[in-house]
Design a protein around this motif. Sequence first.
Motif, PDB file in Angstrom:
ATOM      1  N   ASP A 335       0.812  -1.211   0.000  1.00 34.01           N
ATOM      2  CA  ASP A 335       0.000   0.000   0.000  1.00 34.01           C
ATOM      3  C   ASP A 335       0.844   1.259   0.000  1.00 34.01           C
ATOM      4  O   ASP A 335       0.459   2.282  -0.534  1.00 34.01           O
ATOM      5  CB  ASP A 335      -0.920   0.012   1.230  1.00 34.01           C
ATOM      6  CG  ASP A 335      -2.017  -1.048   1.097  1.00 34.01           C
ATOM      7  OD1 ASP A 335      -2.135  -1.616  -0.012  1.00 34.01           O
ATOM      8  OD2 ASP A 335      -2.720  -1.308   2.090  1.00 34.01           O
ATOM      9  N   LEU A 336       1.977   1.157   0.617  1.00 34.83           N
ATOM     10  CA  LEU A 336       2.857   2.333   0.649  1.00 34.83           C
ATOM     11  C   LEU A 336       3.348   2.662  -0.749  1.00 34.83           C
ATOM     12  O   LEU A 336       3.630   3.821  -1.064  1.00 34.83           O
ATOM     13  CB  LEU A 336       4.067   2.093   1.559  1.00 34.83           C
ATOM     14  CG  LEU A 336       3.786   2.081   3.060  1.00 34.83           C
ATOM     15  CD1 LEU A 336       5.075   1.761   3.798  1.00 34.83           C
ATOM     16  CD2 LEU A 336       3.250   3.430   3.517  1.00 34.83           C
ATOM     17  N   GLY A 337       3.466   1.657  -1.588  1.00 34.73           N
ATOM     18  CA  GLY A 337       3.889   1.859  -2.966  1.00 34.73           C
ATOM     19  C   GLY A 337       5.296   2.393  -3.073  1.00 34.73           C
ATOM     20  O   GLY A 337       5.597   3.245  -3.905  1.00 34.73           O
ATOM     21  N   LEU A 338       6.170   1.935  -2.204  1.00 32.64           N
ATOM     22  CA  LEU A 338       7.545   2.439  -2.228  1.00 32.64           C
ATOM     23  C   LEU A 338       8.421   1.508  -3.044  1.00 32.64           C
ATOM     24  O   LEU A 338       8.217   0.298  -3.050  1.00 32.64           O
ATOM     25  CB  LEU A 338       8.101   2.541  -0.808  1.00 32.64           C
ATOM     26  CG  LEU A 338       7.382   3.556   0.074  1.00 32.64           C
ATOM     27  CD1 LEU A 338       7.828   3.399   1.510  1.00 32.64           C
ATOM     28  CD2 LEU A 338       7.647   4.971  -0.403  1.00 32.64           C
ATOM     29  N   GLY A 339       9.390   2.092  -3.733  1.00 32.90           N
ATOM     30  CA  GLY A 339      10.262   1.256  -4.545  1.00 32.90           C
ATOM     31  C   GLY A 339      11.713   1.636  -4.349  1.00 32.90           C
ATOM     32  O   GLY A 339      12.065   2.428  -3.466  1.00 32.90           O
ATOM     33  N   LEU A 370       8.872   4.678   9.397  1.00 34.33           N
ATOM     34  CA  LEU A 370       8.851   4.743   7.937  1.00 34.33           C
ATOM     35  C   LEU A 370       7.401   4.677   7.449  1.00 34.33           C
ATOM     36  O   LEU A 370       6.990   5.441   6.569  1.00 34.33           O
ATOM     37  CB  LEU A 370       9.673   3.575   7.372  1.00 34.33           C
ATOM     38  CG  LEU A 370       9.712   3.453   5.851  1.00 34.33           C
ATOM     39  CD1 LEU A 370      10.291   4.719   5.233  1.00 34.33           C
ATOM     40  CD2 LEU A 370      10.533   2.259   5.422  1.00 34.33           C
ATOM     41  N   ARG A 372       4.786   5.529   9.046  1.00 36.08           N
ATOM     42  CA  ARG A 372       4.077   6.786   9.350  1.00 36.08           C
ATOM     43  C   ARG A 372       4.519   7.895   8.393  1.00 36.08           C
ATOM     44  O   ARG A 372       3.695   8.600   7.816  1.00 36.08           O
ATOM     45  CB  ARG A 372       4.362   7.191  10.798  1.00 36.08           C
ATOM     46  CG  ARG A 372       3.738   8.501  11.207  1.00 36.08           C
ATOM     47  CD  ARG A 372       3.796   8.671  12.719  1.00 36.08           C
ATOM     48  NE  ARG A 372       5.130   8.865  13.256  1.00 36.08           N
ATOM     49  CZ  ARG A 372       5.810  10.002  13.141  1.00 36.08           C
ATOM     50  NH1 ARG A 372       5.301  11.036  12.519  1.00 36.08           N
ATOM     51  NH2 ARG A 372       7.013  10.093  13.665  1.00 36.08           N
ATOM     52  N   LEU A 373       5.806   8.042   8.207  1.00 37.96           N
ATOM     53  CA  LEU A 373       6.323   9.135   7.374  1.00 37.96           C
ATOM     54  C   LEU A 373       5.918   8.960   5.919  1.00 37.96           C
ATOM     55  O   LEU A 373       5.777   9.934   5.175  1.00 37.96           O
ATOM     56  CB  LEU A 373       7.847   9.225   7.487  1.00 37.96           C
ATOM     57  CG  LEU A 373       8.375   9.609   8.879  1.00 37.96           C
ATOM     58  CD1 LEU A 373       9.891   9.655   8.862  1.00 37.96           C
ATOM     59  CD2 LEU A 373       7.824  10.967   9.307  1.00 37.96           C
ATOM     60  N   ALA A 374       5.741   7.706   5.518  1.00 42.74           N
ATOM     61  CA  ALA A 374       5.344   7.465   4.128  1.00 42.74           C
ATOM     62  C   ALA A 374       3.824   7.578   3.962  1.00 42.74           C
ATOM     63  O   ALA A 374       3.293   7.312   2.900  1.00 42.74           O
ATOM     64  CB  ALA A 374       5.816   6.082   3.683  1.00 42.74           C
TER      65      ALA A 374
ATOM     66  N   LEU B 165      10.804   2.222  -9.895  1.00 41.12           N
ATOM     67  CA  LEU B 165      10.238   2.356  -8.549  1.00 41.12           C
ATOM     68  C   LEU B 165      10.708   3.599  -7.797  1.00 41.12           C
ATOM     69  O   LEU B 165       9.953   4.200  -7.056  1.00 41.12           O
ATOM     70  CB  LEU B 165      10.585   1.116  -7.720  1.00 41.12           C
ATOM     71  CG  LEU B 165       9.849  -0.154  -8.143  1.00 41.12           C
ATOM     72  CD1 LEU B 165      10.311  -1.312  -7.306  1.00 41.12           C
ATOM     73  CD2 LEU B 165       8.353   0.021  -8.018  1.00 41.12           C
ATOM     74  N   ALA B 166      11.963   3.930  -7.921  1.00 38.19           N
ATOM     75  CA  ALA B 166      12.472   5.038  -7.112  1.00 38.19           C
ATOM     76  C   ALA B 166      12.162   6.353  -7.780  1.00 38.19           C
ATOM     77  O   ALA B 166      12.934   6.847  -8.599  1.00 38.19           O
ATOM     78  CB  ALA B 166      13.963   4.882  -6.898  1.00 38.19           C
ATOM     79  N   LYS B 169       8.318  10.106  -5.068  1.00 38.64           N
ATOM     80  CA  LYS B 169       7.805   9.763  -3.747  1.00 38.64           C
ATOM     81  C   LYS B 169       8.939   9.345  -2.810  1.00 38.64           C
ATOM     82  O   LYS B 169       9.030   9.795  -1.664  1.00 38.64           O
ATOM     83  CB  LYS B 169       6.806   8.610  -3.893  1.00 38.64           C
ATOM     84  CG  LYS B 169       6.002   8.350  -2.642  1.00 38.64           C
ATOM     85  CD  LYS B 169       4.889   7.377  -2.948  1.00 38.64           C
ATOM     86  CE  LYS B 169       4.024   7.159  -1.718  1.00 38.64           C
ATOM     87  NZ  LYS B 169       2.955   6.225  -1.999  1.00 38.64           N
ATOM     88  N   GLU B 170       9.813   8.512  -3.363  1.00 39.53           N
ATOM     89  CA  GLU B 170      10.919   8.021  -2.545  1.00 39.53           C
ATOM     90  C   GLU B 170      11.849   9.171  -2.167  1.00 39.53           C
ATOM     91  O   GLU B 170      12.329   9.262  -1.043  1.00 39.53           O
ATOM     92  CB  GLU B 170      11.710   6.929  -3.282  1.00 39.53           C
ATOM     93  CG  GLU B 170      11.001   5.593  -3.369  1.00 39.53           C
ATOM     94  CD  GLU B 170       9.881   5.592  -4.395  1.00 39.53           C
ATOM     95  OE1 GLU B 170       9.766   6.549  -5.184  1.00 39.53           O
ATOM     96  OE2 GLU B 170       9.095   4.634  -4.406  1.00 39.53           O
ATOM     97  N   LEU B 173      10.314  11.165   0.458  1.00 45.62           N
ATOM     98  CA  LEU B 173      10.359  10.411   1.712  1.00 45.62           C
ATOM     99  C   LEU B 173      11.737  10.543   2.360  1.00 45.62           C
ATOM    100  O   LEU B 173      11.854  10.746   3.571  1.00 45.62           O
ATOM    101  CB  LEU B 173      10.044   8.932   1.447  1.00 45.62           C
ATOM    102  CG  LEU B 173       9.999   8.068   2.697  1.00 45.62           C
ATOM    103  CD1 LEU B 173       8.888   8.525   3.631  1.00 45.62           C
ATOM    104  CD2 LEU B 173       9.784   6.607   2.335  1.00 45.62           C
ATOM    105  N   VAL B 176      11.856  13.752   4.066  1.00 45.39           N
ATOM    106  CA  VAL B 176      11.061  13.736   5.298  1.00 45.39           C
ATOM    107  C   VAL B 176      11.826  12.993   6.405  1.00 45.39           C
ATOM    108  O   VAL B 176      11.882  13.449   7.547  1.00 45.39           O
ATOM    109  CB  VAL B 176       9.692  13.055   5.038  1.00 45.39           C
ATOM    110  CG1 VAL B 176       8.930  12.904   6.351  1.00 45.39           C
ATOM    111  CG2 VAL B 176       8.876  13.870   4.060  1.00 45.39           C
ATOM    112  N   VAL B 177      12.403  11.855   5.997  1.00 42.56           N
ATOM    113  CA  VAL B 177      13.161  11.087   6.995  1.00 42.56           C
ATOM    114  C   VAL B 177      14.339  11.910   7.502  1.00 42.56           C
ATOM    115  O   VAL B 177      14.638  11.935   8.694  1.00 42.56           O
ATOM    116  CB  VAL B 177      13.647   9.740   6.407  1.00 42.56           C
ATOM    117  CG1 VAL B 177      14.579   9.040   7.393  1.00 42.56           C
ATOM    118  CG2 VAL B 177      12.456   8.852   6.097  1.00 42.56           C
ATOM    119  N   LEU B 741      16.746   4.032  10.458  1.00 31.85           N
ATOM    120  CA  LEU B 741      16.035   4.229   9.198  1.00 31.85           C
ATOM    121  C   LEU B 741      16.855   5.089   8.243  1.00 31.85           C
ATOM    122  O   LEU B 741      17.047   4.753   7.077  1.00 31.85           O
ATOM    123  CB  LEU B 741      14.676   4.874   9.489  1.00 31.85           C
ATOM    124  CG  LEU B 741      13.772   5.132   8.282  1.00 31.85           C
ATOM    125  CD1 LEU B 741      13.494   3.835   7.552  1.00 31.85           C
ATOM    126  CD2 LEU B 741      12.466   5.784   8.730  1.00 31.85           C
TER     127      LEU B 741
END
Lengths: 378, 889
Positions: A335-339, A370, A372-374, B165-166, B169-170, B173, B176-177, B741
């Motif tokens: 669901d996060l859809g992270l790659g 992660l 939460r942040l995502a 994929l990257a 959004k990544e 993120l 944000v991290v 993380l």
Amino acid sequence: MVRFIHSADWQIGMTRHFLAPEAQSRYTEARLEAIRRIAELAVRESCDFVVVAGDVFESNQLDRQVVVRALDALAAFEVPVFLLPGNHDPLLSAGSLWDSPSFLGRCPSQVVVLRDDVPVAVPGCAAEVVGAVWPSKRPVEDLVARALSALEPTEVARVLVGHGAIDEQSPDAGNPALINLADTEQAVRERHVHYVALGDRHSVTEVGGTGRIWYSGTPLVTDYDEVAPNRALLVSLDAGGCSVEELEIGGWAFWEHRFDLVGDDDVAEVGRWLEELSDKRRCVVKVSFVGTVSLGAKVRLDQILDEHRDLLAALEVWERHTDLAVLPSGQELDDLGLGGFVEATLEELKDLAGAGDEQATTAQDALSLLFRLAGGGT
Amino acid sequence: MKVHRIRLRNYKGVEDAEVELALDGVTIIEGPNEVGKTSLAEALTLVLEQLDSSTRAVVRDARPVHNDAGPWVEVELSTGPYRLVIEKRWLRSPMTHLRVLEPRAEEVAGRQGHERLRAILAETLDEQLFRALHHYQGVNLEQAALGTSTSLASALDAAASGQALAGQKEASLLDVVRDEWLRYFTPTGRPTAERVAASENLRGLEEEVAKTRAELDELDGLAERHRLLTTRMAALREELEKKRTELADETKQWEALQSQRVAVAQAQGAHAAALAAKDEAKRRADERAELRNAETATSKAVEEAQKEVDKDRPALSAARKAVQDASERQGEARTALAVAASAEKWAKSAEEYFRRLISRDLWSDRLANARAGQSALSEARQTLVANLMDEKRLATIEEASLAVTEASAHLAASAGTVVVEALASVAVTTGAGSRSLQVGETFEQALDGELSLQVGDLAKVTVRGSAPERSLREALGKAEQRLADLLRDASLPEDTTVAQCRVAAQQRRDAIASERQAEKLVADSLRDLTIERLETEVADDEAFIASFEREHGSNPDVPGSLEEARSRLEAAERQRAAAEEEGRAAENELDAAREQHDAVYKQGEGRTTALQVARSLQDRAAEALRLARDLQSDEVLEVALARCAADAEGTEQCLVLTEEALASLDPDSVEARLENSKALLERLSGERADAETELTTVKTTLTVKGEEGLQDRLDELESRFEREARALARTKRAAAAVDLLWQRLTANREEAQRSYVAPYRAEIERLGRIVYGPTFSVEVDHSTLAIESRTLHGRTVSFDQLSTGAREQLCVMARLACAGIVAGANGGGAPVVIDDALGWTDRGRLDRIGAAFTAASRDCQVIVLTCDPSRYGSVGNAVVRHLHPTVPA
């Protein structure tokens, strides 16, 4: 007939570390309220006097303000109140709160501090009170036995006020200060005393088989393990016998609960359990969790706890008894859809989180973060 | 994103121009400088980014040069699923008009139009890539900032792993991290100051809790101490009271003891006095006994001494008689010796007379010889003084004389010689004299010049020779002179001949022999004596002889010879020796008798003295006894002694009784108990005083501290500590989580960059090999995606050190490669805009670059702005647009 209220363990000045300052001040106030409540009940129940069997104060070293406020509450009594120094507030040869200027200067006239084991006649009724006074924090003898030893049988309603553990109930058999129950019962049977008002145990408890030896418990709960706190005892003595009636005093509650969490439903159950607590402002709750939850469930659990933390007087998570593994589900991660590198990181953290070692918790936390942040779980 | 067309109005130098662009491949927009072709590229950015209300420099710079209208741009483009036309005017009558044509038609104006455009771009366009793919001549030799491009990253990621994929959004993120991480850590990875402060604060709180707890414990301790002290004080009071009573009893016992001690001391004194009196009486009695004993003893001694004296008398008389006899015999011996000595003297004198006679003759002979020797010696010595011709001198003179003779001979040989032989006796006279010659004698004279001689009266002959050699003459002269000198030295006349000299030498030798002889005679005669001595000896002997003869000349008893005299002397000597022997014997006898006498006498004398001494002692002892008895009789002394002894016995008994009484009081025990009680009392008092002092202190402390509310303070501190400890633990846990993380994310991103740099590098190298040939390769930084170095024909050169042309070519190729990758991956990306590049590239290279453009731009849009279309003439798939000046000149 003689009627009186038996109370004990007021513990005025007690602080609970898990309470935030605001809750602590309400809790402190509740303690004084409990005293006023007893004063009210004494009037309502037409009592002749009140005895407080030790630990009136939490300590001998209290702030003057605390003492003064307690005395102000004591002023509400319309009948004599007999206070017994206990193990928390022993009547020391010096440095005792009982002899401090702040106490002596404002002590209401109806308040009598039991300073020795000489029987004190209660003004206005055919009764007398004998105190087994604590002269130090660690006495080396059975103070009740000592007080009893000087007494002869009497027909005046005589109440012995004592404090401490009964030998039959204490795990500390070597303690010389334990109260010998057999001797005490013997004294009751031989009418040396007609009622033994005990303090120290914070739950209402009858001791022995005479029906005349009782712990009144504390009028305001102080800990999670207290079975029947928030009470005082209304005692009636007459020639025929002795009747004891429990009176509700304090309104605070200490709850301790362990939750086994398996799925998201269990998390919802935590919410429900907390929701059902009544009078939350006066509830102190300690919860522990055991089990495994998903990242989303953990986030929801945290949200539930955060919400209730604001509502309750205190909400503690009992870390020592908590063993909660947080592992992300495949769906959650999808669901996060992270790659790319983020996905690689996720996989690594999942491995670490499942390892069961010290770093596992950190990895679980990192995963939650992660997640939460995502923007997961929202 | 792909741009379909761009239209400008009132934009810088462009009044109105529109350019249609090829969506795939290269569009070359050609026009001379200053027509505004660069404006096309700027306008594209401006319309996408700037609000129509903006008055920024980039907007103001776009003002038209030919009128005061607001610059106006219209662009039609496709991005993601959208196709739209955006139209904006700035500065004058600002206006924004967005028409979205696809996928759903919509039309928005004003600020909303701009915001809608931004939203669409944010959704579909990697704006960093968009900007990075613009290449402006001269100002843009730097490499494209591709490292932050998410669509490139995504495309490269897809190329590397096959998954796109990257993406954006990544990347967000990660930001944000990072922001979350920076809440707990400093950029260098240390805990933030807040966290450090919280830790320290907690530590401080902990210390404070401990301190307060310690204070409370101390108070508890003090309370307990107070209780103990109070109990102790009561016990001490009782004990002190008891001890005081005991002490009073013990003091009384001690006083009784002291009284008894005085009695004992008195008894001891009395007894001592009695003993002393007894000793004195005893001493006196003893003294009297001694006096008596002395008197008796001296009397006895006198008697014995008298006996000894009497015993010596006969012995002394015998000794005296012996002495007298010996003395007489000694007198006789002496007389006999005198006679013998006289006879011996006479004999001796006679014997000497004869010896003197002989002696005188001997002395006289020696004297006469000595004198004769001395006379001869004197004579020889006188000769030696006068005659100096010793052997050496003689030899010298003989030698000199020979030299004269030789010299004369030489001279004569030279001058000739006159020889006269006398045939008859004749006188030959020369100037030097006259000489008689006998027959046969010759006269010879060297001829020196002229010689005149007269032979007798017969003839006067003058011989004239030749003059001789001068040197010969001088030699002769010298020889003669030497001879003369020698003779003078010998104190001889010049005419002394050698023969005379020899005689003189003989005489001298004789004189020496005489001298030696005389010396021997003198020596033999004198020996070790002198003449005077010899003379004295002779005179002495003669005087004795004369004296003897005068005295005894008439005595018929004079012996006849020396032998007789000697025999008589020997007899006389023997007689005298016998007499002497006898005398000595007599003397010895006398000495022995005297010695015996002296011994006897001396013994008697000692005994007499002893007797006298004994008598004297006896007198003194008797006197002393008498005097003592005069003072006190013996009986009185005896009585006194008996009385004193009885007294002493009495006092001793008394003493024993009192001492027994003292011992019965047990003095040691009484004293020890008293001492102990006193010490104990003192100790207890001290203890009580200490306890009182401490009690006061403890009570004061308790009273003061008791109301300080220590318990409340501790409770509050503990609450705070627990709260903050919990908070800190939470923070720590959160920090650990975010750190883990962040570290894993960055590490993985770097790893991803490392892997996806490969396709990017491969694309650059693909294009590069078209231009530079198969040996071309590059190194690409994995995080910035910048080209680090280029390798050609095996030679590697870092990017910064490449020529301007080469760098420009690489920059263009990097953008083409990037655009190609992005477009190939997702059909998105952004157009590559190249403004008048490759000005530094030679023709040959440009042809190959054209092929690279074609190869790169198959799926992407490339817009080339140039004033020199021939630079790009070799780009196969290019569409060329001409941009002509629209501003009226």
